[in-house]
Design an enzyme around this catalytic site. Structure first.
Site, mmCIF file in Angstrom:
data_model
loop_
_atom_site.group_PDB
_atom_site.id
_atom_site.type_symbol
_atom_site.label_atom_id
_atom_site.label_comp_id
_atom_site.label_asym_id
_atom_site.label_seq_id
_atom_site.Cartn_x
_atom_site.Cartn_y
_atom_site.Cartn_z
ATOM 1 N N GLU A 288 75.288 81.888 68.039
ATOM 2 C CA GLU A 288 73.922 81.396 67.813
ATOM 3 C C GLU A 288 73.076 82.460 67.110
ATOM 4 O OE1 GLU A 288 72.908 78.479 67.917
ATOM 5 O OE2 GLU A 288 74.485 77.508 69.057
ATOM 6 N N ASP B 21 66.923 72.431 67.219
ATOM 7 C CA ASP B 21 66.843 73.188 65.966
ATOM 8 C C ASP B 21 66.314 72.242 64.894
ATOM 9 O OD1 ASP B 21 68.963 71.553 65.344
ATOM 10 O OD2 ASP B 21 70.423 73.158 65.082
ATOM 11 N N CYS C 8 68.016 53.223 65.220
ATOM 12 C CA CYS C 8 67.242 54.126 64.377
ATOM 13 C C CYS C 8 66.133 53.404 63.604
ATOM 14 C CB CYS C 8 68.189 54.836 63.408
ATOM 15 S SG CYS C 8 67.331 56.000 62.364
ATOM 16 N N TYR D 269 65.175 78.660 71.725
ATOM 17 C CA TYR D 269 66.291 77.877 71.209
ATOM 18 C C TYR D 269 67.634 78.450 71.700
ATOM 19 C CZ TYR D 269 70.033 76.491 68.236
ATOM 20 O OH TYR D 269 71.259 76.059 67.822
ATOM 21 N N CYS E 24 73.176 63.114 59.428
ATOM 22 C CA CYS E 24 71.753 62.831 59.227
ATOM 23 C C CYS E 24 71.150 63.976 58.401
ATOM 24 C CB CYS E 24 71.056 62.683 60.582
ATOM 25 S SG CYS E 24 69.413 61.967 60.438
ATOM 26 N N CYS F 33 76.894 56.776 60.996
ATOM 27 C CA CYS F 33 76.115 57.291 62.131
ATOM 28 C C CYS F 33 76.245 56.407 63.374
ATOM 29 C CB CYS F 33 74.646 57.386 61.725
ATOM 30 S SG CYS F 33 73.607 57.968 63.074
HETATM 31 FE FE1 SF4 Z 1 69.901 59.662 60.652
HETATM 32 FE FE2 SF4 Z 1 69.081 57.288 61.566
HETATM 33 FE FE3 SF4 Z 1 70.629 57.411 59.418
HETATM 34 FE FE4 SF4 Z 1 71.608 58.042 61.809
HETATM 35 S S1 SF4 Z 1 70.883 56.038 61.138
HETATM 36 S S2 SF4 Z 1 71.948 59.160 59.875
HETATM 37 S S3 SF4 Z 1 69.858 59.001 62.799
HETATM 38 S S4 SF4 Z 1 68.577 58.197 59.604
#
Ligand code: SF4
Length: 332
Positions: free
Chosen positions: A37, A136, A204, A118, A188, A198
């Site tokens: 880290e 982060d 989302c 963090y 993302c 994703c």
């Molecule tokens: Fe990012 Fe949402 Fe796309 Fe997933 S669906 S990559 S969280 S913008």
């Protein structure tokens, strides 16, 4: 549940990294988590990986690092960012070696040299399985997109933190933290999110908007304050009167057109014959050039033909050019 889908995605896709335990394995050594880290704070995963391997081969434990000579650690650190971090690394290793082990909770970890919020959360979650919020810039972005928060991150961080808290599971805290970090780093992405890959797509808000890359908004540009200045144009026999600015302060010791100190308010002056707007790091200067008749202060007559050789900084070169340009426009 979103967290379960994300964890399953992590089980199937986790990046294999030398400081990481794969899902289902025993948690990694806190020494390796901490070291990675700190290294990753200024350098990419690709650049850190071989350096990390070399570092832990040379000093495989926190005790070995604590016993190392400062100069050896500093030279091994070359290219990994600020040396202050390496100095903190040595100090932290010595403190941990003296205690006998890394503390497990975030509050105690934060008391160690060079460990901020963090890094403390990352060690607590990844090495000790404590439920900690590891935020982060990648994680900030994922959370903002999931909830459709379009304000710049700096303005919505407490809310993002509460949202991450609400979605963080009690179990598998380390895997969840790493899954979020991986998602932000590999799927993302800031400009080109790969929403098709994703596992959180159905939750989302940014994806549903059709323009996920718009979230969150970039940091607002700081608005520079405006200052006002007057420069006197004193001309005689094809020469202009120049002075040297005081040694201290803006453009210290440089050649300049004479004039009063710059201030916060525009001041009434004589006939304006030129002017420029000049952007400094911390403010914008509106400089008006006004005609004057009497040479002032200590200075010298500079031939207008050779004004380029006077050593004027950009501000005054542009100011002089504005006067000469307006004069030739009138003559045309
Ligand atoms: Fe990012 Fe949402 Fe796309 Fe997933 S669906 S990559 S969280 S913008």
């Amino acid at each position: 549940m979103a967290a379960n889908r994300l964890l399953q995605h992590y089980v199937d896709n986790a990046r294999r990294l030398p400081w990481r335990s794969m899902p289902g394995e025993a948690p990694p050594d806190p020494y390796r988590v901490w070291l990675s880290e700190v290294m990753l704070q200024q350098t990419t995963v690709a650049a850190v990986t071989p350096r990390f391997r070399r570092f832990v081969k040379r000093w495989p434990t926190v005790e070995a690092l604590a016993a190392a000579r400062d100069e050896d650690v500093l030279s091994e650190w070359a290219g990994l960012g600020y040396y202050a971090r390496a100095r903190n690394l040595i100090a932290c290793a010595r403190e941990v070696a003296e205690r006998g082990r890394f503390p497990e909770c975030e509050d105690e970890l934060r008391k160690l040299p060079g460990i901020g919020a963090y890094t403390a959360a990352a060690i607590a979650a990844i090495a000790f399985g404590h439920r900690a919020l590891v935020m982060d810039t990648n994680v900030d972005r994922v959370v903002a997109r999931l909830h459709g928060i379009d304000a710049p991150v700096a303005e919505s961080r407490p809310m993002l933190r509460a949202m991450l808290d609400a979605m963080t599971p009690r179990e598998h805290a380390g895997d969840f933290a790493q899954a979020m970090m991986d998602l932000g780093a590999t799927i993302c992405r800031p400009k080109t999110p790969d929403c098709g890959a994703c596992p959180l797509q159905s939750d989302c808000v940014a994806f549903a908007s059709g323009e996920p890359e718009r979230f969150p908004a970039p940091k607002r540009k700081a608005i520079r304050p405006v200052r006002h200045g007057i420069a006197h144009w004193i001309e005689h026999n094809g020469c202009v009167w120049l002075v040297r600015r005081p040694a201290k302060g803006m453009l210290g010791g440089m050649a300049a057109l004479p004039g009063p100190e710059w201030g916060d308010e525009p001041r009434p002056a004589g006939p304006v014959i030129g002017g420029v707007t000049h952007v400094f790091t911390h403010f914008r200067l509106e400089l008006a050039v006004v005609a004057a008749t009497r040479a002032e202060g200590e200075g010298w007559w500079q031939s207008l033909d050779r004004i380029d050789t006077a050593g004027l900084p950009t501000l005054y070169r542009r100011a002089a050019a504005s006067v000469l340009a307006s004069r030739s426009a009138l003559a045309a």
